[in-house]
Write a protein that holds these residues in place. Structure first.
Motif, PDB file in Angstrom:
ATOM      1  N   SER A 100       0.844  -1.198   0.000  1.00 17.72           N
ATOM      2  CA  SER A 100       0.000   0.000   0.000  1.00 17.72           C
ATOM      3  C   SER A 100       0.875   1.242   0.000  1.00 17.72           C
ATOM      4  N   ALA A 101       0.317   2.334  -0.529  1.00 14.25           N
ATOM      5  CA  ALA A 101       1.023   3.610  -0.625  1.00 14.25           C
ATOM      6  C   ALA A 101       0.155   4.699  -0.024  1.00 14.25           C
ATOM      7  N   SER A 102       0.760   5.528   0.838  1.00 14.00           N
ATOM      8  CA  SER A 102       0.012   6.576   1.527  1.00 14.00           C
ATOM      9  C   SER A 102       0.383   7.956   1.012  1.00 14.00           C
ATOM     10  N   TYR A 103      -0.607   8.638   0.461  1.00 16.28           N
ATOM     11  CA  TYR A 103      -0.443   9.997  -0.055  1.00 16.28           C
ATOM     12  C   TYR A 103      -0.239  10.989   1.096  1.00 16.28           C
ATOM     13  N   GLY A 104      -1.024  10.843   2.146  1.00 16.26           N
ATOM     14  CA  GLY A 104      -0.933  11.761   3.285  1.00 16.26           C
ATOM     15  C   GLY A 104       0.134  11.383   4.287  1.00 16.26           C
ATOM     16  N   GLY A 105       0.424  10.085   4.389  1.00 19.16           N
ATOM     17  CA  GLY A 105       1.398   9.627   5.369  1.00 19.16           C
ATOM     18  C   GLY A 105       2.822   9.562   4.853  1.00 19.16           C
ATOM     19  N   HIS A 133       2.015   7.541  -4.046  1.00 15.18           N
ATOM     20  CA  HIS A 133       0.694   7.425  -4.682  1.00 15.18           C
ATOM     21  C   HIS A 133       0.351   6.039  -5.207  1.00 15.18           C
ATOM     22  N   ALA A 134       1.312   5.264  -5.644  1.00 17.46           N
ATOM     23  CA  ALA A 134       0.985   3.933  -6.184  1.00 17.46           C
ATOM     24  C   ALA A 134       2.149   2.995  -5.935  1.00 17.46           C
ATOM     25  N   ILE A 135       1.840   1.699  -5.840  1.00 22.62           N
ATOM     26  CA  ILE A 135       2.868   0.685  -5.613  1.00 22.62           C
ATOM     27  C   ILE A 135       2.439  -0.607  -6.293  1.00 22.62           C
ATOM     28  N   TYR A 143      11.300  -7.175  -7.404  1.00 20.04           N
ATOM     29  CA  TYR A 143      11.318  -5.767  -7.017  1.00 20.04           C
ATOM     30  C   TYR A 143       9.892  -5.241  -6.961  1.00 20.04           C
ATOM     31  N   VAL A 144       9.766  -4.125  -6.263  1.00 21.79           N
ATOM     32  CA  VAL A 144       8.516  -3.378  -6.203  1.00 21.79           C
ATOM     33  C   VAL A 144       8.833  -1.947  -6.624  1.00 21.79           C
ATOM     34  N   PHE A 145       7.919  -1.347  -7.379  1.00 18.87           N
ATOM     35  CA  PHE A 145       8.089   0.039  -7.813  1.00 18.87           C
ATOM     36  C   PHE A 145       6.972   0.891  -7.207  1.00 18.87           C
ATOM     37  N   ALA A 146       7.310   2.147  -6.936  1.00 17.04           N
ATOM     38  CA  ALA A 146       6.327   3.046  -6.321  1.00 17.04           C
ATOM     39  C   ALA A 146       6.510   4.463  -6.839  1.00 17.04           C
ATOM     40  N   SER A 147       5.410   5.123  -7.128  1.00 14.89           N
ATOM     41  CA  SER A 147       5.447   6.519  -7.567  1.00 14.89           C
ATOM     42  C   SER A 147       5.233   7.432  -6.359  1.00 14.89           C
ATOM     43  N   VAL A 148       6.036   8.496  -6.284  1.00 18.81           N
ATOM     44  CA  VAL A 148       5.944   9.464  -5.193  1.00 18.81           C
ATOM     45  C   VAL A 148       5.706  10.841  -5.814  1.00 18.81           C
ATOM     46  N   LEU A 149       4.464  11.284  -5.738  1.00 21.35           N
ATOM     47  CA  LEU A 149       4.023  12.474  -6.471  1.00 21.35           C
ATOM     48  C   LEU A 149       4.785  13.721  -6.052  1.00 21.35           C
ATOM     49  N   GLY A 150       4.970  13.918  -4.744  1.00 18.09           N
ATOM     50  CA  GLY A 150       5.549  15.157  -4.256  1.00 18.09           C
ATOM     51  C   GLY A 150       7.038  15.298  -4.473  1.00 18.09           C
ATOM     52  N   SER A 151       7.728  14.182  -4.698  1.00 15.81           N
ATOM     53  CA  SER A 151       9.174  14.265  -4.949  1.00 15.81           C
ATOM     54  C   SER A 151       9.523  13.918  -6.387  1.00 15.81           C
ATOM     55  N   ASP A 152       8.495  13.763  -7.236  1.00 16.17           N
ATOM     56  CA  ASP A 152       8.701  13.516  -8.670  1.00 16.17           C
ATOM     57  C   ASP A 152       9.640  12.326  -8.897  1.00 16.17           C
ATOM     58  N   ALA A 153       9.368  11.262  -8.160  1.00 18.34           N
ATOM     59  CA  ALA A 153      10.248  10.095  -8.211  1.00 18.34           C
ATOM     60  C   ALA A 153       9.459   8.808  -8.392  1.00 18.34           C
TER      61      ALA A 153
END
Length: 365
Positions: free
Chosen positions: A123-128, A156-158, A166-176
């Protein structure tokens, strides 16, 4: 119904798949955040028409959902306190859901998915600003949180890589777009020192999918109206950029882009993406050789289209909007990828996510 009874029922449902009594069937599940329920539909594969099966109350702001690899369990994340994941048994005979249990989530989670074995829930937490792993028991019921991984702002997503290493995850606020080593023996994640892919400032990477042949990744941004094509090296689980295209309609006049979701047809020939400011679905043809996208159309759809999905046959697309009370069903032209509206069907308030499952008919063998 007691937990014991529900588990027995779930076992019976699973057994029906191999007993010769099941029939081919497709079901769609829509999470409705504001009415705090899940709408269940059956999908007629010959016509694309939908029939309401039931509405399941969940007692919380239900948003992200994920199916288990065997499709017999549905996991629904609640983004109101107490943050939790609800595990449902999916009845392959009629699509109905039976709640099997609830477990805590580490935070309000914007996205949930399982690993390839179905033993762990990501799971991925936008607020946490974190990622988390919950163990899934042998009976398919999600358990407690076993690990959290801090990220930059607004994870935002995982999703797991196709090889589950491997697992990939998008992080909206750090553009990564992060890469994390995944140990399937114990469910542990270990983040790489550097992102797998870094995006331009204020891109806001959001959802992503792998192509059916696992050669490409398609990553949609929330903030800049862009969609990225990444070539995926399955041997080393690395990517390199191929193309960036706009998801905005030609006559876009909104104050700012607001990308949402992305899906590819099962044959890999067409890709669809939603943009919430213009309430549109963008359609692209996918090059089998390069993975590059060619825009072939734009369609108005439900208001604020946060979620949509494509059925496993690749013949139909279903879309909902958070500010709409209907779900639109479209037929996908197999040659052009064009969409033809079949009908609209009532859903709950704040509809935002769709999962679709298909059960093949059994011949008793």
């Amino acid at each position: 119904m007691s937990v014991r009874a529900t588990l027995v029922a779930a076992v019976l449902f699973a057994g029906a798949l191999g007993s010769g009594v099941s029939q081919a069937a497709t079901y769609a599940y829509v999470s409705n955040a504001d009415s705090q329920d899940i709408s269940v539909f059956s999908l007629d594969k010959s016509s694309g028409s939908l029939a309401a099966v039931e509405t399941v109350p969940v007692g919380g702001t239900v948003m992200p959902m994920a199916l288990s690899p065997d499709h017999l369990r549905l996991y629904a994340g609640l983004r109101s306190k107490p943050y939790s994941v609800v595990s449902f048994a999916v009845n392959p005979l009629d699509g109905r859901l039976i709640e099997l249990g609830r477990a805590p989530l580490a935070e309000s989670m914007a996205y949930v998915s399982t690993d390839a074995s179905g033993r762990y829930l990501f799971s991925a937490s936008y607020g946490g600003n974190l990622l988390a792993v919950n163990r899934i028991a042998a009976n398919g019921v999600a358990g407690d949180v076993q690990q959290t991984v801090k990220t930059g702002p607004m994870a935002h997503a995982i999703r797991n890589a196709p090889d589950n290493r491997y697992v990939f995850a998008s992080v909206l606020g750090s553009d990564a777009w992060l890469r994390l080593k995944f140990d399937a023996s114990n469910g542990q994640l270990t983040e790489d020192a550097a992102p797998a892919y870094s995006l331009p400032p204020k891109s806001g990477p959001r959802h992503f999918v792998f192509s059916p042949d696992h050669r490409f990744v398609y990553l949609i941004d929330e903030l800049d109206g862009k969609l990225h094509v990444l070539a995926f090296d399955g041997t080393h689980d690395k990517v390199k950029p191929v193309q960036t295209v706009s998801i905005l309609p030609p006559n876009f006049s909104g104050d700012k882009p607001w990308g949402a979701d992305v899906h590819v047809t099962p044959d890999g020939r067409f890709l669809y993406a939603t943009e919430r400011t213009s309430n549109t679905l963008a359609v692209y043809r996918v090059s089998a050789k390069s993975g590059e996208l060619t825009r072939i159309g734009t369609y108005q759809t439900e208001k604020q289209p946060r979620g949509f999905n494509i059925d496993p046959s690749g013949k139909y697309l279903l879309a909902v909007g958070q500010l709409s009370s209907n779900m639109s069903a479209y037929r996908i032209d197999r040659d052009s990828g064009a969409l033809a509206l079949i009908g609209q069907y009532p859903v709950g308030k704040g509809a935002n996510w769709i999962e679709i499952v298909e059960f093949e008919g059994s011949n008793g063998n």
